[in-house]
Design an enzyme around this catalytic site. Structure first.
Site, PDB file in Angstrom:
ATOM      1  N   ASP A 263       0.456   2.363   5.596  1.00  0.00           N
ATOM      2  CA  ASP A 263       0.205   1.220   4.732  1.00  0.00           C
ATOM      3  C   ASP A 263      -0.675   0.258   5.539  1.00  0.00           C
ATOM      4  O   ASP A 263      -0.754   0.339   6.775  1.00  0.00           O
ATOM      5  CB  ASP A 263       1.505   0.555   4.269  1.00  0.00           C
ATOM      6  CG  ASP A 263       1.268  -0.321   3.032  1.00  0.00           C
ATOM      7  OD1 ASP A 263       0.089  -0.609   2.718  1.00  0.00           O
ATOM      8  OD2 ASP A 263       2.249  -0.722   2.387  1.00  0.00           O
TER       9      ASP A 263
HETATM   10  C1  BGC Z   1       0.229  -2.390   0.010  1.00  0.00           C
HETATM   11  C2  BGC Z   1      -0.188  -1.007  -0.429  1.00  0.00           C
HETATM   12  C3  BGC Z   1      -1.654  -1.001  -0.734  1.00  0.00           C
HETATM   13  C4  BGC Z   1      -2.413  -1.448   0.498  1.00  0.00           C
HETATM   14  C5  BGC Z   1      -3.915  -1.466   0.339  1.00  0.00           C
HETATM   15  C6  BGC Z   1      -0.646  -2.936   1.110  1.00  0.00           C
HETATM   16  O1  BGC Z   1      -0.391  -4.268   1.311  1.00  0.00           O
HETATM   17  O2  BGC Z   1       1.570  -2.367   0.403  1.00  0.00           O
HETATM   18  O3  BGC Z   1       0.562  -0.601  -1.542  1.00  0.00           O
HETATM   19  O4  BGC Z   1      -2.054   0.263  -1.176  1.00  0.00           O
HETATM   20  O5  BGC Z   1      -2.013  -2.763   0.826  1.00  0.00           O
HETATM   21  O6  BGC Z   1      -4.310  -2.486  -0.487  1.00  0.00           O
END
Ligand code: BGC
Length: 742
Positions: A263
């Protein structure tokens, strides 16, 4: 094998076979694994390390020298996110990156239709493909443990079986486009508060029975090509480099051969990132949402620090080669698949899909006195009241925020549908959050209103008193501490004085319909005062059209709740037994025990016996009625390697066509370990004409009877008495068939 003809001085001569000249990794006719090995053998150490981490906010390098393209990620999961600058979260300012917003995943889960899920995946996959994306960061399948979780709207509800059945076709639909799905957030990311510093302590039974099945189905049945690690910790290691979750379970027990993507900002340690299953690092030095440090990519945990460890002999290259093999496999499955389709964007088919999924997911929670559907015979006057009737809901909520080509608001949808047949009036009723901006995308709506709460209420009540119908459209929105990433809700109650507005409207008009827009359960202290209640989720681009179809009866509602609506927050196991959100230890880590174990959602409600939910899991009404006949099994006993067929006749006893979701729960009458009263193990959505009757047959096998024995670390089906319960919801069992497992 085919030959290339070369024309020399008017003569056709056969040259060498093309295959001999084409490197194996570029030859589509070679098996992927051979191509992977060939490409790997041509790469330098630096090229390999470069592939394991980002080079911009959403992109990681391929191998330019070898013609292996870059990998482009995009959120996900409800539409394709607009482009941001290379190294910033600010908008790139493209004018060709508006998308169709599909209904949020809670709505998809509420369709209880694997067919809708496939349509969703296929459609969003086509948009991603057209936009040249390699990976869509979604779908999310974290289990609904508490209604306070700000991100429940991005997930598929409280039940592992429902989420498993719904995630598989989504993944397949996306990947048919040569675009990878990225199932997230693996695992135990069940709320947002302190998401980087929560260490979840959960027993293996709950882990395997409740929190992992949807991920496992996505891997083993959906064949997802990527998985995203979670922000939280488990056994004191972050989800993005977690020995137990990634190496032991995902890659070990389940045989996952794809890529684990971190993530954004979920990587914290080079050594763990090397050894504990992470393949691609993204978003380090950011909080995943707003801030970041420019040009930090060489400093990523899997960049220079990794290279230096290898060059100094501190670590070997076994892990690196494994990571790069997985990444190359991803390349051949996606960007380097010459046969993949071209994709499409903003097509009428995509809007139709978004609308249909919305229509099938809207849940009619209550319909006393048959207030719905709205009758237009006498040209009624309709008052629409509430901020959510006009507020754009596709902007906000965190990384799932979108830039849409269009979004039909509930008020506009109702107006268009009513045109010429009813008079539609509007009053605000309350002011919630008048802002409308996320990550540089602005809605352009001016929702400011300086009037006091009393003035707004007085106007709404006066309007309500003089019309035939009142449709209140309220609920939550995508602002912080509502349905929004990176924060949880403060309580179960509706915000902004809405409860008072609804009660006042109920007194002013007996034909009141409350439309709740949210991805979460909300408290409804006025439930007995309001005749009709509709759960309308976040419905995306076609929100107003989907909603109007259901309100006016063009579409017969068929959605059912993918999670329990508790009457009170204390009735939720996570809040009664705890812990949520836990307390920080001396290192600032929230050690959070899931004391309720497997008793999540209706499993807990059932156990409580005396506590009635506001609306049970699986509940949803229709404008027609269905009679359930007596269910029968094809045998009284089932053998351990056999199957059992349970058949139930369902009849449409009303006057219009409709769809019913017939549910099958299994109850284990006696077992060595405590078991839930019942668990969902099959369902089917059927369509019936008025008066029509159909048999629904569920085939179950041993898997439906198993529990996970954590002492033996295996699934066990204990011989003995079981019951198959045929039900219209977890709170409405219509027939019971006893049987014995031999
Ligand atoms: C989120 C993810 C997301 C990623 C990219 C993170 O803060 O938890 O779900 O895909 O950012 O934007």
């Amino acid at each position: 094998m085919f030959k290339v003809k070369i024309l020399i001085a008017g003569l056709m001569v056969s040259a060498l076979p093309l295959q001999a000249q084409t490197p194996v990794y570029l030859d589509d006719n070679q098996p992927i694994e051979s191509r992977v090995e060939d490409a790997l053998s041509r790469m330098t150490l630096q090229e390999k390390v470069a592939m394991t981490h980002a080079q911009s906010k959403f992109c990681s390098p391929g191998v330019a020298r070898l013609g292996i393209p870059e990998f482009w990620m995009t959120d996900g999961p409800h539409g394709i996110r607009p482009e941001v600058l290379w190294d910033e979260w600010d908008q790139a300012g493209w004018t060709n990156d508006s998308c169709v917003a599909y209904p949020a995943l809670t709505c998809l889960a509420a369709t209880w239709s694997p067919e809708m899920s496939h349509l969703y995946g296929k459609s969003i996959g086509e948009e991603a493909r057209y936009r040249n994306k390699t990976v869509i960061l979604g779908p999310g399948v974290n289990i609904y443990r508490t209604p306070l979780n700000g991100r429940n709207f991005e997930y598929m509800g409280e039940d592992p079986y429902l989420a498993s059945r719904m995630v598989v076709p989504y993944v397949q639909g996306v990947q048919e486009n040569g675009v990878a799905a990225c199932v997230k957030h693996y695992a135990l990311n069940n709320h947002e508060a302190n998401r980087h510093t929560t260490n979840v302590i959960v027993d293996d039974r709950a882990l395997y029975e409740i929190y992992l099945p949807a991920f496992k189905a996505a891997v083993q049945e959906g064949n997802t090509w990527t998985i995203m690690g979670s922000y939280n910790l488990y056994k004191d290691q972050h989800g993005c480099h977690n020995e137990y979750l990634l190496n032991d379970i995902l890659k070990g027990e389940w045989g996952f051969d794809g890529v684990v993507v971190s993530d954004w900002g979920g990587t914290h340690d080079t050594d763990q990132a090397i050894t504990n299953g992470l393949d691609m690092e993204f978003g380090s030095w950011t909080n995943g949402l707003s801030n970041g440090t420019s040009n930090a990519y060489d400093n990523y945990y899997l960049a220079q620090p990794y290279l230096q460890r290898i060059q100094s002999g501190q670590v070997g290259t076994t892990e690196l080669d494994d990571k790069v093999r997985r990444i190359l496999r991803l390349a051949f499955r996606t960007n380097m698949d010459r046969n993949r389709p071209y994709g499409s964007m903003l097509s009428p088919e995509h809007y139709a899909a978004a609308r249909q999924i919305g229509e099938e997911g809207i849940v009619l929670l209550q319909n006393n006195n048959q207030v719905l559907p709205i009758q237009t015979g006498n040209k009624p006057r309709i008052a629409v009241i509430g901020e959510n009737a006009i507020k754009m809901m596709t902007v906000g909520g965190g990384s799932s925020s979108l830039k849409v080509e269009r979004e039909v608001s509930p008020l506009d949808g109702i107006r268009q549908r009513a045109a010429g047949q009813a008079e539609v009036l509007y009053a605000r009723g309350y002011v919630g959050d008048a802002s409308g901006e996320y990550n540089g995308v602005v809605t352009g709506q001016d929702l400011s209103d300086a009037r006091s709460a009393d003035e707004l209420l007085a106007e709404a009540v006066q309007l309500a008193g003089g019309v035939d119908y009142v449709i209140f459209v309220g609920g939550l929105n995508k602002s912080s501490h509502q349905d929004c990433e990176d924060s949880d809700r403060a309580g179960l109650e509706l915000p902004y004085n809405q409860d008072a507005v609804i009660s006042a409207l109920a007194k002013a008009n007996k034909n009141l319909v409350v439309v709740n827009v949210s991805g979460n359960a909300v408290a409804m202290p006025w439930v007995k005062e309001v005749p009709a209640i509709v759960q309308a989720w976040f419905l995306g681009s076609e929100a107003g059209n989907s909603l109007a179809s259901v309100l006016f009866g063009d579409v017969n509602p068929s959605g059912k709740l993918p999670f329990t609506f508790p009457a009170r927050l204390e009735d939720v196991a996570a809040h009664q037994l705890g812990e949520y959100p836990g307390t920080p230890d001396e290192n600032g880590i929230y050690q959070q025990r899931y004391n309720e174990g497997i008793f999540v959602g209706y499993r807990w409600t059932d156990k409580q016996k005396k506590v009635k939910p506001l609306f049970p899991f699986g509940h949803g009404l229709s404008y027609t009625t269905f009679a359930y006949g007596k269910p029968k099994a094809d045998s009284k006993t089932m053998t351990a390697d056999g199957k059992l067929a349970i058949t139930v006749p369902i009849k449409n006893t009303g006057s219009r066509e409709g769809q019913e979701v017939v549910q099958l729960y299994i109850s284990d009458k006696k077992s060595s370990l405590p078991r839930p009263v019942k668990e969902l193990k099959a369902f089917e959505k059927i369509s019936l004409q008025p008066g029509e009757e159909k048999d629904v047959t569920f085939i179950i096998d041993k898997e439906a009877l198993c529990y996970f024995d954590d002492a033996r670390h295996e699934w066990v089906a204990e011989p003995g008495q079981f019951e198959a319960l045929v039900a219209a919801s977890a709170g409405d069992v219509r027939g019971v068939v006893p049987f014995v497992l031999d």
